[in-house]
Motif scaffolding. Structure first.
Motif, PDB file in Angstrom:
ATOM      1  N   ILE A 183       0.818  -1.217   0.000  1.00 46.43           N
ATOM      2  CA  ILE A 183       0.000   0.000   0.000  1.00 46.43           C
ATOM      3  C   ILE A 183       0.850   1.265   0.000  1.00 46.43           C
ATOM      4  O   ILE A 183       0.315   2.370  -0.173  1.00 46.43           O
ATOM      5  N   SER A 184       2.154   1.136   0.192  1.00 42.83           N
ATOM      6  CA  SER A 184       3.023   2.315   0.125  1.00 42.83           C
ATOM      7  C   SER A 184       3.560   2.557  -1.275  1.00 42.83           C
ATOM      8  O   SER A 184       4.124   3.625  -1.539  1.00 42.83           O
TER       9      SER A 184
ATOM     10  N   TYR B  14      -4.350  -0.487  -7.219  1.00 36.18           N
ATOM     11  CA  TYR B  14      -5.475  -0.661  -6.303  1.00 36.18           C
ATOM     12  C   TYR B  14      -5.090  -0.411  -4.834  1.00 36.18           C
ATOM     13  O   TYR B  14      -5.733  -0.923  -3.936  1.00 36.18           O
ATOM     14  N   ARG B  15      -4.046   0.356  -4.612  1.00 37.12           N
ATOM     15  CA  ARG B  15      -3.596   0.537  -3.236  1.00 37.12           C
ATOM     16  C   ARG B  15      -4.608   1.322  -2.399  1.00 37.12           C
ATOM     17  O   ARG B  15      -4.770   1.054  -1.205  1.00 37.12           O
TER      18      ARG B  15
ATOM     19  N   LEU C 236      -7.457  -1.104  -1.522  1.00 35.17           N
ATOM     20  CA  LEU C 236      -6.989  -2.056  -0.519  1.00 35.17           C
ATOM     21  C   LEU C 236      -6.852  -1.375   0.840  1.00 35.17           C
ATOM     22  O   LEU C 236      -7.205  -1.963   1.879  1.00 35.17           O
ATOM     23  N   SER C 237      -6.353  -0.153   0.842  1.00 34.35           N
ATOM     24  CA  SER C 237      -6.217   0.586   2.101  1.00 34.35           C
ATOM     25  C   SER C 237      -7.583   0.828   2.744  1.00 34.35           C
ATOM     26  O   SER C 237      -7.723   0.776   3.968  1.00 34.35           O
ATOM     27  N   PHE C 238      -8.596   1.092   1.915  1.00 36.74           N
ATOM     28  CA  PHE C 238      -9.935   1.311   2.450  1.00 36.74           C
ATOM     29  C   PHE C 238     -10.444   0.083   3.192  1.00 36.74           C
ATOM     30  O   PHE C 238     -11.033   0.206   4.268  1.00 36.74           O
ATOM     31  N   PHE C 239     -10.218  -1.104   2.634  1.00 35.35           N
ATOM     32  CA  PHE C 239     -10.665  -2.324   3.303  1.00 35.35           C
ATOM     33  C   PHE C 239      -9.943  -2.520   4.632  1.00 35.35           C
ATOM     34  O   PHE C 239     -10.523  -3.001   5.606  1.00 35.35           O
ATOM     35  N   PHE C 240      -8.669  -2.147   4.670  1.00 39.95           N
ATOM     36  CA  PHE C 240      -7.929  -2.242   5.932  1.00 39.95           C
ATOM     37  C   PHE C 240      -8.498  -1.277   6.964  1.00 39.95           C
ATOM     38  O   PHE C 240      -8.763  -1.658   8.112  1.00 39.95           O
TER      39      PHE C 240
END
Length: 300
Positions: free
Chosen positions: A106-107, A113-114, A117-121
């Motif tokens: 995510i960095s 799609y980072r 993916l960050s939103f789901f985290f």
């Protein structure tokens, strides 16, 4: 002449400043140490003295009854230590790998799609499925009932640790990653040979957090573990405390004196037995831990 006087004045002011700072640190350290000394003292104090005189820095009546009760079956304690060490080492290693890989992904700004993916985290920090659905999921679909994996998997991933680790990964210059790509290195080689060696402070910081979580966990053992030979240290001590308090209540209701049965001193001894290994490990990661906290608080 004036320059020498100003230098002396500056030296005196610097000496006074450092003296006050060191004195303050020493006072805070002593104040912080007193509860731990009280804990050790209470574990060696007889139950009779605690009930009538309270706790003190120096035991008024020395007694090893609490430790004798804990180590009445030494192999049980040693086996519980082994289980705790196993799940702590395995969980910390796997958790660090998963957290670092996720933070690296995510960095990367070139990952399409980072943000998704960050939103789901981040969404999991606001809402979760609850204990009941989690329990059913682990038991029915993962079949983790009475398995050591039930003590490892729940603590593998923490979004808060992910955010901290992302700050560490973001501090790595992107030029190093670009140079590795130019030289033909793939993603895995870049991650293992370039990124990981530069994250020692972050790995030590997050690793200590994860290890503390595994070492102090007893709740998952209460939910998923039935076999006594799979009890970690914390849950073994918890069950011992529950049995001792139950025996004390039964004896008290029956009119049997319970002054010599260790309950308060047992709690202190349990804390000493449980925290000892972590206290011994901390000095070895202290320098990385302090540096990691500093970087994690500045970056991001």
């Amino acid at each position: 002449m004036n320059n020498s006087i100003s230098v002396k004045v500056k030296d005196r002011s610097s000496f006074l400043f450092y003296f006050v700072c060191y004195l303050f640190v020493v006072i805070v350290a002593v104040i912080s140490l007193i509860p731990f000394l009280m804990l050790i003292s209470g574990s060696f104090t007889s139950e009779h003295a605690i009930r009538f005189s309270g706790y003190s820095l120096i035991p008024k009546e020395w007694s090893l009854s609490a430790y004798e009760l804990i180590f009445k079956t030494p192999m049980t304690v040693i086996h519980a230590y082994g289980v705790s060490i196993l799940i702590t080492v395995a969980g910390t290693a796997i958790g660090l790998f998963v957290t670092t890989m996720a933070a690296y992904v995510i960095s990367r700004k070139d990952f399409k799609y980072r943000n998704v993916l960050s939103f789901f985290f981040y969404f999991t920090t606001l809402f979760n499925g609850g204990m009941l659905s989690t329990y059913i999921f682990y038991i029915r679909y993962y079949h983790l009932k009475d398995s050591l994996w039930a003590l490892i998997i729940p603590g593998l991933f923490n979004v808060f640790y992910l955010l901290i680790m992302r700050s560490f990964v973001s501090s790595v210059p992107s030029a190093l990653i670009e140079s590795a790509e130019i030289d033909g290195a793939g993603e895995y080689r870049t991650f293992f040979q370039i990124i990981l060696p530069l994250l020692q402070s972050g790995l030590a910081t997050i690793g200590l957090f994860i290890a503390l979580g595994y070492w102090n966990d007893w709740y998952n053992a209460m939910l998923y573990i039935n076999s006594t030979d799979k009890y970690p240290l914390q849950y073994m001590l918890y069950t011992l405390m529950q049995k001792t308090e139950a025996m004390s209540r039964i004896a008290s209701s029956a009119g049997i004196p319970v002054m010599d049965m260790p309950t308060q001193s047992l709690k202190m001894a349990m804390a000493v037995v449980a925290t000892g290994p972590i206290v011994l490990v901390y000095p070895f990661v202290q320098k990385y831990f302090v540096k990691g906290i500093t970087i994690g608080s500045v970056k991001g």
